[in-house]
Design an enzyme around this catalytic site. Structure first.
Site, PDB file in Angstrom:
ATOM      1  N   HIS A 156       0.840  -1.206   0.000  1.00 35.71           N
ATOM      2  CA  HIS A 156       0.000   0.000   0.000  1.00 35.71           C
ATOM      3  C   HIS A 156       0.876   1.259   0.000  1.00 35.71           C
ATOM      4  CE1 HIS A 156      -3.101  -2.893   1.198  1.00 35.71           C
ATOM      5  NE2 HIS A 156      -2.250  -3.277   2.118  1.00 35.71           N
ATOM      6  N   SER A 286      15.524  19.131 -16.278  1.00 35.05           N
ATOM      7  CA  SER A 286      14.496  20.164 -16.295  1.00 35.05           C
ATOM      8  C   SER A 286      15.089  21.436 -16.877  1.00 35.05           C
ATOM      9  CB  SER A 286      13.973  20.432 -14.877  1.00 35.05           C
ATOM     10  OG  SER A 286      13.179  21.602 -14.845  1.00 35.05           O
TER      11      SER A 286
END
Length: 482
Positions: A156, A286
Site C-alpha cells: 500500500h 528540467s
C-alpha cells in the site's frame, strides 16, 4: 510539401527501431506482395499450369524488390483505379511483361494483403522475442548482484517487512517470463491464410485445375511451404479470421501492463532516492530546475504502455463486427492498430533494455530508510527475546506499545528520527536484552528467504526459460533515441 510540413507518427520517426519500422514499411509490404505472386505462380506451374512460363518466373524473381519509381507509379495507378492491389498488379506486370498475364492468377486481393500481414506479424514477433529475452537476461544479472541487499518492502506504499533489492527485481522478471511465453505461443500459432479464393471456397482455383480437388489442396500446401510456414488455416472467408488479431495483440497488451508496473516501481524508487534509471552525463532533467533527474525513460514506458494496452480493444471490436465472409470496415483500423502495437512493444522493450542495463542503486539511502523503520518491525523479535529471558509477554507488549507511540510521535509530529531503540536502551525493564539489541536489529535477519528465492529462481526458472534463446542473448549497449 517538405517532410517537415506533414505529420509523421512519432512511433516510427522518433522512437521505434529501424528493423521494426522496416517490417511495416511500404517497400516491405509491396515487395512481400511480389513474393506472394511469385510463389503462387511457382506452385501453380509445378502442379501443371503450363501457361506459366519459365521466363515469367525468372522475370518475377529478378524484380522482387520494388523500386521507388515503381512505388510512385503504383500510387498514380491507384489514384486512377481506386484499388491498391490492382494498381500493383499493373505495375508489376509492366516491370515483368512476360508474367503480366499470369500475375495474381486465380487469387483475390486478400491473397496478398492477408498473407503479407501474417508474414509481418511473424517477423515482428521474432524481433520482440529477441528483445524481451535480453531484458530478462540483464534484469537477472541485476537481481543476482543485489540478491542479498536488504531493502524496505512496501505494501500500500506503506513500510512493510524487509525484502532485498534483487528479490524485488524477480517480481518484474517473473512477469516478463510470462510475457515471453505468451509471445512465443502467439508467434508459433500464426498460420498462413493460404490460397483460398474470393470467399474462401477456392472456386477459382478449382476452375483453374479443371475440378481437381487434390491439386487445389496441394496448391494451398505448396504455397504455404514456399513461404516458410508450417500451418495454413484450414478454412477462411475472404480474409483470415480477425480473431487471430486478438490473439496477436493480446500478449502485447498484457506485456504493456508488465512494463508499466516495472517502470512505475522505478519511478517511485527514484523519488525515494533508492534506485534510479540511467542518467547520461550531459542529460538535462528540467529546463528550469537544474538539479532535477527526472525518470524520463520510465515515464516514456508508462506513457506508451497505456497506448499499447488500449489497442487490444481495437482488435476485439474489429473481430466482433465482421459480417459473414468479410466486410471492409476492418481495413483502415488494422493499418493503424497492428503496426502501432508492434512498434510500441518494440519501443517499450528497447527502453526497458536500456533501463535494466544501467540501474543505479544507492545503498546508503536504502540503509538509512531501513534504520528509520526497522525498530518498529523489530518489536516482535524484541518481545520474543524478552519472554525467553523470563518476562511476561503481555507486560513486554504494553511496554513496547507505549515506547513505540512515543517514538512515532517524534517522527510524525516533531520531524525527528525514530528513537525507539534508544528508548528501549534507556528503559530498565528491557535491561535483560540490552546486549542483544544489535543482533536483533541486523537487517539481513529480516529478509526471510529472499536471497535464496532469488538465486533459485534465476538458476532454475529463468535459466530454463531462456535456454532455447541463448543465441539471441547479447551484451550490446542500447542507446535510446531522443
Amino acid at each position: 510539401m517538405s517532410d517537415f510540413d506533414k505529420y509523421t507518427t512519432p512511433l516510427s520517426s522518433r522512437y521505434a527501431s529501424e528493423e521494426m519500422s522496416s517490417i511495416f514499411s511500404l517497400r516491405n509490404r509491396f515487395t512481400t506482395w511480389r513474393k506472394l505472386w511469385l510463389n503462387l505462380a511457382i506452385a501453380e506451374k509445378e502442379l501443371g499450369l503450363n501457361i506459366i512460363s519459365d521466363e515469367a518466373i525468372a522475370e518475377m524473381e529478378k524484380n522482387l524488390e520494388i523500386s521507388d519509381e515503381e512505388i510512385k507509379a503504383a500510387s498514380i495507378q491507384e489514384s486512377i483505379v481506386r484499388h491498391d492491389v490492382m494498381a500493383h498488379v499493373h505495375t508489376f506486370g509492366e516491370t515483368c511483361p512476360s508474367a503480366a498475364g499470369i500475375i495474381h492468377l486465380g487469387a483475390t486481393s486478400c491473397f496478398v494483403t492477408d498473407n503479407a500481414d501474417l508474414i509481418f506479424l511473424r517477423d515482428a514477433y521474432d524481433i520482440i522475442i529477441a528483445k524481451i529475452v535480453n531484458v530478462i537476461d540483464r534484469l537477472s544479472e541485476f537481481a543476482e548482484t543485489y540478491k542479498d541487499m536488504p531493502v524496505l518492502g512496501w505494501t500500500h506504499f506503506q513500510p512493510a517487512q524487509l525484502t532485498t533489492v534483487g528479490k524485488r527485481a524477480t517480481l518484474w522478471i517473473q512477469e516478463l517470463l510470462w510475457d515471453l511465453r505468451n509471445f512465443v505461443r502467439a508467434r508459433n500459432d500464426i498460420g498462413l491464410r493460404g490460397v483460398k479464393g474470393t470467399t474462401g471456397t477456392q472456386a477459382s482455383f478449382l476452375s483453374l485445375f479443371h475440378g481437381d480437388h487434390d491439386k487445389v489442396e496441394a496448391l494451398d500446401k505448396r504455397v504455404t511451404e514456399l513461404l516458410g510456414f508450417d500451418t495454413v488455416y484450414p478454412v477462411t472467408g475472404q480474409t483470415y479470421s480477425r480473431k487471430i488479431d486478438i490473439d496477436i495483440i493480446g500478449p502485447l497488451s498484457s506485456f504493456a501492463a508488465t512494463a508499466h508496473k516495472m517502470a512505475t516501481d522505478i519511478r517511485l524508487l527514484a523519488n525515494l532516492k533508492e534506485i534510479e534509471e540511467p542518467f547520461e552525463k550531459q542529460q538535462i532533467g528540467s529546463s528550469a530546475m537544474a538539479y532535477k533527474r527526472n525518470p524520463m525513460r520510465c515515464e516514456r514506458v508508462c506513457s506508451l504502455a497505456r497506448h499499447l494496452g488500449s489497442l487490444y480493444n481495437d482488435a476485439v471490436q474489429t473481430a466482433s463486427v465482421q459480417w459473414f465472409e468479410r466486410t471492409l470496415d476492418d481495413s483502415a483500423i488494422r493499418r493503424i492498430s497492428i503496426p502501432s502495437a508492434f512498434l510500441t512493444a518494440d519501443i517499450l522493450l528497447s527502453t526497458l533494455l536500456n533501463i535494466s542495463s544501467g540501474l543505479v542503486v544507492y545503498p546508503k539511502v536504502i540503509e538509512k530508510r531501513i534504520k528509520m523503520e526497522l525498530p518498529f518491525m523489530a518489536t516482535e523479535n524484541i518481545i520474543m527475546a524478552m519472554v525467553e529471558k523470563g518476562a511476561s509477554r503481555q507486560e513486554v507488549h504494553e511496554e513496547i506499545r507505549v515506547l513505540s507511540h512515543q517514538a512515532s510521535n517524534v517522527v510524525k509530529n516533531e520531524g525527528g528520527d525514530n528513537d525507539l531503540i534508544e528508548r528501549i536502551k534507556n528503559t530498565e525493564f528491557f535491561k535483560p536484552i540490552w546486549n542483544d539489541l544489535d543482533t536483533l536489529l541486523r537487517p539481513e535477519t529480516f529478509v526471510g528467504r529472499a536471497p535464496q528465492q532469488t538465486e533459485k529462481f534465476i538458476k532454475n526458472d529463468v535459466a530454463k526459460a531462456l535456454e532455447p534463446f541463448k543465441s539471441m542473448i547479447n551484451k550490446e549497449e542500447v542507446k535510446l533515441s531522443v
